[in-house]
Write an enzyme that holds these catalytic residues in place. Structure first.
Site, PDB file in Angstrom:
ATOM      1  N   LYS A  14       0.898  -1.315   0.072  1.00 14.11           N
ATOM      2  CA  LYS A  14       0.078  -0.024  -0.030  1.00 14.11           C
ATOM      3  C   LYS A  14       0.978   1.407  -0.074  1.00 14.11           C
ATOM      4  O   LYS A  14       0.736   2.274  -0.910  1.00 14.11           O
ATOM      5  CB  LYS A  14      -0.837   0.056   1.192  1.00 14.11           C
ATOM      6  N   ARG A  89      -9.493   1.314   9.576  1.00 12.64           N
ATOM      7  CA  ARG A  89      -9.043   0.063   9.968  1.00 12.64           C
ATOM      8  C   ARG A  89      -9.870  -0.892  10.635  1.00 12.64           C
ATOM      9  O   ARG A  89      -9.737  -2.001  11.024  1.00 12.64           O
ATOM     10  CB  ARG A  89      -7.903   0.218  11.006  1.00 12.64           C
ATOM     11  N   ARG A 123      11.629  -5.472   4.263  1.00 10.54           N
ATOM     12  CA  ARG A 123      11.518  -4.436   4.367  1.00 10.54           C
ATOM     13  C   ARG A 123      12.644  -3.521   4.984  1.00 10.54           C
ATOM     14  O   ARG A 123      12.908  -3.677   6.140  1.00 10.54           O
ATOM     15  CB  ARG A 123      10.081  -4.023   4.551  1.00 10.54           C
ATOM     16  N   ARG A 156      11.454  -1.790  10.611  1.00 10.30           N
ATOM     17  CA  ARG A 156      10.486  -1.481  11.663  1.00 10.30           C
ATOM     18  C   ARG A 156      10.398  -2.546  12.757  1.00 10.30           C
ATOM     19  O   ARG A 156      10.288  -3.842  12.532  1.00 10.30           O
ATOM     20  CB  ARG A 156       9.023  -1.407  10.829  1.00 10.30           C
ATOM     21  N   ARG A 167      -0.514  -8.776  13.701  1.00  7.15           N
ATOM     22  CA  ARG A 167      -0.678  -7.654  12.501  1.00  7.15           C
ATOM     23  C   ARG A 167      -1.816  -8.332  11.531  1.00  7.15           C
ATOM     24  O   ARG A 167      -2.692  -7.738  11.036  1.00  7.15           O
ATOM     25  CB  ARG A 167       0.080  -6.987  11.778  1.00  7.15           C
TER      26      ARG A 167
HETATM   27  P1  AP5 Z   1       4.786  -1.580   1.708  1.00  5.80           P
HETATM   28  O1  AP5 Z   1       4.479  -0.710   0.598  1.00  5.80           O
HETATM   29  O2  AP5 Z   1       5.672  -1.147   2.951  1.00  5.80           O
HETATM   30  O3  AP5 Z   1       3.636  -2.270   2.180  1.00  5.80           O
HETATM   31  P2  AP5 Z   1       2.542  -1.763   3.008  1.00  5.80           P
HETATM   32  O4  AP5 Z   1       1.117  -2.407   2.692  1.00  5.80           O
HETATM   33  O5  AP5 Z   1       2.205  -0.267   3.323  1.00  5.80           O
HETATM   34  O6  AP5 Z   1       2.562  -2.415   4.528  1.00  5.80           O
HETATM   35  P3  AP5 Z   1       2.596  -1.860   6.029  1.00  5.80           P
HETATM   36  O7  AP5 Z   1       3.213  -2.937   7.042  1.00  5.80           O
HETATM   37  O8  AP5 Z   1       3.109  -0.756   6.253  1.00  5.80           O
HETATM   38  O9  AP5 Z   1       1.189  -1.779   6.090  1.00  5.80           O
HETATM   39  P4  AP5 Z   1       0.424  -1.604   7.506  1.00  5.80           P
HETATM   40  O10 AP5 Z   1      -0.878  -1.352   7.091  1.00  5.80           O
HETATM   41  O11 AP5 Z   1       0.523  -3.008   8.534  1.00  5.80           O
HETATM   42  O12 AP5 Z   1       1.206  -0.479   8.422  1.00  5.80           O
HETATM   43  P5  AP5 Z   1       0.764   0.780   8.889  1.00  5.80           P
HETATM   44  O13 AP5 Z   1       2.227   1.749   8.754  1.00  5.80           O
HETATM   45  O14 AP5 Z   1      -0.303   1.411   8.125  1.00  5.80           O
HETATM   46  O15 AP5 Z   1       5.756  -2.947   1.031  1.00  5.80           O
HETATM   47  C1  AP5 Z   1       6.100  -3.799   1.866  1.00  5.80           C
HETATM   48  C2  AP5 Z   1       7.565  -4.416   1.604  1.00  5.80           C
HETATM   49  O16 AP5 Z   1       7.380  -5.043   0.321  1.00  5.80           O
HETATM   50  C3  AP5 Z   1       8.638  -3.118   1.215  1.00  5.80           C
HETATM   51  O17 AP5 Z   1       9.919  -3.670   1.531  1.00  5.80           O
HETATM   52  C4  AP5 Z   1       8.348  -2.809  -0.305  1.00  5.80           C
HETATM   53  O18 AP5 Z   1       9.680  -2.609  -0.720  1.00  5.80           O
HETATM   54  C5  AP5 Z   1       8.068  -4.351  -0.842  1.00  5.80           C
HETATM   55  N1  AP5 Z   1       7.112  -4.200  -1.938  1.00  5.80           N
HETATM   56  C6  AP5 Z   1       6.113  -3.429  -2.266  1.00  5.80           C
HETATM   57  N2  AP5 Z   1       5.430  -3.794  -3.274  1.00  5.80           N
HETATM   58  C7  AP5 Z   1       6.088  -4.848  -3.765  1.00  5.80           C
HETATM   59  C8  AP5 Z   1       5.878  -5.707  -4.937  1.00  5.80           C
HETATM   60  N3  AP5 Z   1       4.709  -5.522  -5.857  1.00  5.80           N
HETATM   61  N4  AP5 Z   1       6.894  -6.669  -5.031  1.00  5.80           N
HETATM   62  C9  AP5 Z   1       7.961  -6.863  -4.234  1.00  5.80           C
HETATM   63  N5  AP5 Z   1       8.082  -6.034  -3.101  1.00  5.80           N
HETATM   64  C10 AP5 Z   1       7.211  -5.111  -2.951  1.00  5.80           C
HETATM   65  O19 AP5 Z   1       0.274   0.710  10.368  1.00  5.80           O
HETATM   66  C11 AP5 Z   1       1.188   0.509  11.367  1.00  5.80           C
HETATM   67  C12 AP5 Z   1       0.898   0.348  12.801  1.00  5.80           C
HETATM   68  O20 AP5 Z   1       0.142   1.689  12.999  1.00  5.80           O
HETATM   69  C13 AP5 Z   1      -0.354  -0.644  12.929  1.00  5.80           C
HETATM   70  O21 AP5 Z   1      -0.224  -1.843  12.957  1.00  5.80           O
HETATM   71  C14 AP5 Z   1      -1.074   0.097  14.082  1.00  5.80           C
HETATM   72  O22 AP5 Z   1      -0.595  -0.381  15.108  1.00  5.80           O
HETATM   73  C15 AP5 Z   1      -0.758   1.519  13.595  1.00  5.80           C
HETATM   74  N6  AP5 Z   1      -2.129   2.042  12.930  1.00  5.80           N
HETATM   75  C16 AP5 Z   1      -1.983   2.643  11.854  1.00  5.80           C
HETATM   76  N7  AP5 Z   1      -3.201   3.136  11.210  1.00  5.80           N
HETATM   77  C17 AP5 Z   1      -3.973   2.707  12.066  1.00  5.80           C
HETATM   78  C18 AP5 Z   1      -5.318   2.900  12.199  1.00  5.80           C
HETATM   79  N8  AP5 Z   1      -6.150   3.435  11.472  1.00  5.80           N
HETATM   80  N9  AP5 Z   1      -5.992   2.616  13.451  1.00  5.80           N
HETATM   81  C19 AP5 Z   1      -5.269   2.084  14.565  1.00  5.80           C
HETATM   82  N10 AP5 Z   1      -3.849   1.686  14.320  1.00  5.80           N
HETATM   83  C20 AP5 Z   1      -3.384   2.257  13.401  1.00  5.80           C
END
Ligand code: AP5
Length: 216
Positions: A14, A89, A123, A156, A167
């Site tokens: 994402k 979420r 990552r 991370r 997660r």
């Molecule tokens: P990446 O693009 O980083 O993936 P992502 O989907 O963004 O993954 P996240 O882990 O960041 O999502 P998340 O929703 O768990 O975390 P968030 O930060 O929102 O890609 C991942 C890896 O793959 C990278 O190395 C990339 O280079 C690689 N890649 C990408 N595309 C590729 C492809 N096509 N082919 C090969 N490799 C590829 O949330 C973190 C924490 O914050 C949560 O757990 C929670 O505690 C809190 N939080 C955030 N938002 C909320 C909310 N709304 N409510 C409550 N808690 C929240």
């Protein structure tokens, strides 16, 4: 005007796609994960309250996330459109967002679990500009350093295997039901998130529409 939401499990890509699409469309990329990590890094009161939940892979309480997002949405740069990455979420967040502002389209990233696990293990992220790298699929030019900022890249804390398992479970329990929520509203579009970043980007632009295709 584009008010896009990205839904999908951790590691689905994402953040990678959001940064490029928002830049091409001239809209703001709002990642609640990035906003929370900044608050943690700056040791604000909110960041200190959120830190433990994030490390454990749990959702941060709605009140904290809504506060940080609302402050950001009040900024004039979001008035021309935005891409929400990581919010909503759960159902409570989705209902609150619906009262605040309409969103369309909602893009659901679909990808098998074994691919997610491999992506998260490799990552690395820049703590300054939030650029995302992958040791296998998208390594930095200089090992361990951000291409843009030169900052030391981070693994991370919530990419540890136990936090990743939590997660994924939390995603299935709390976030996946939003597929039906948005499906019922006719705004859901499903994205096959397998393949290279370029392949996914091409499918994404076809889903989002003509302006996105022109910008690519
Ligand atoms: P990446 O693009 O980083 O993936 P992502 O989907 O963004 O993954 P996240 O882990 O960041 O999502 P998340 O929703 O768990 O975390 P968030 O930060 O929102 O890609 C991942 C890896 O793959 C990278 O190395 C990339 O280079 C690689 N890649 C990408 N595309 C590729 C492809 N096509 N082919 C090969 N490799 C590829 O949330 C973190 C924490 O914050 C949560 O757990 C929670 O505690 C809190 N939080 C955030 N938002 C909320 C909310 N709304 N409510 C409550 N808690 C929240």
């Amino acid at each position: 005007m584009y008010r896009i939401v990205f839904l999908g499990p951790p590691g689905a890509g994402k953040g990678t796609q959001a940064a490029a699409l928002a830049r091409d469309l001239g809209i703001v990329h709002l990642s609640t994960g990035d906003l929370l990590r900044e608050a943690v890094a700056h040791q604000t009161q909110l960041g200190m309250e959120a830190d433990g939940f994030m490390r454990a892979g749990q959702l941060v309480p709605d009140a904290l996330v809504v506060r940080i997002l609302q402050e950001r949405l009040d900024h004039p740069d979001t008035h021309g459109g935005f891409l929400l990455d990581g919010f909503p979420r759960n159902r409570a967040q989705a209902e609150l967002l619906e009262r605040f502002v309409p969103v369309d389209p909602v893009i659901a990233f679909e990808i098998p679990e074994e691919v997610l696990l491999a992506r998260l293990t490799d990552r690395r992220s820049c703590p300054v500009c939030h650029s995302v790298y992958n040791l296998a699929s998208n390594p930095p030019k200089v090992a361990g350093r951000c291409d843009r900022e030169g900052a030391e890249l981070e693994h991370r804390p919530d990419d540890r295997p136990d936090a990743v398992r939590t997660r994924l479970r939390v995603y299935q329990e709390k976030t996946a039901p939003l597929l039906d929520f948005y499906g019922a509203r006719g705004t859901l579009k499903r994205l096959d998130a397998r393949g290279s970043p370029a392949e996914v980007a091409a499918r994404l632009r076809a889903l989002v529409g003509p302006d996105a295709r022109r910008a690519a």
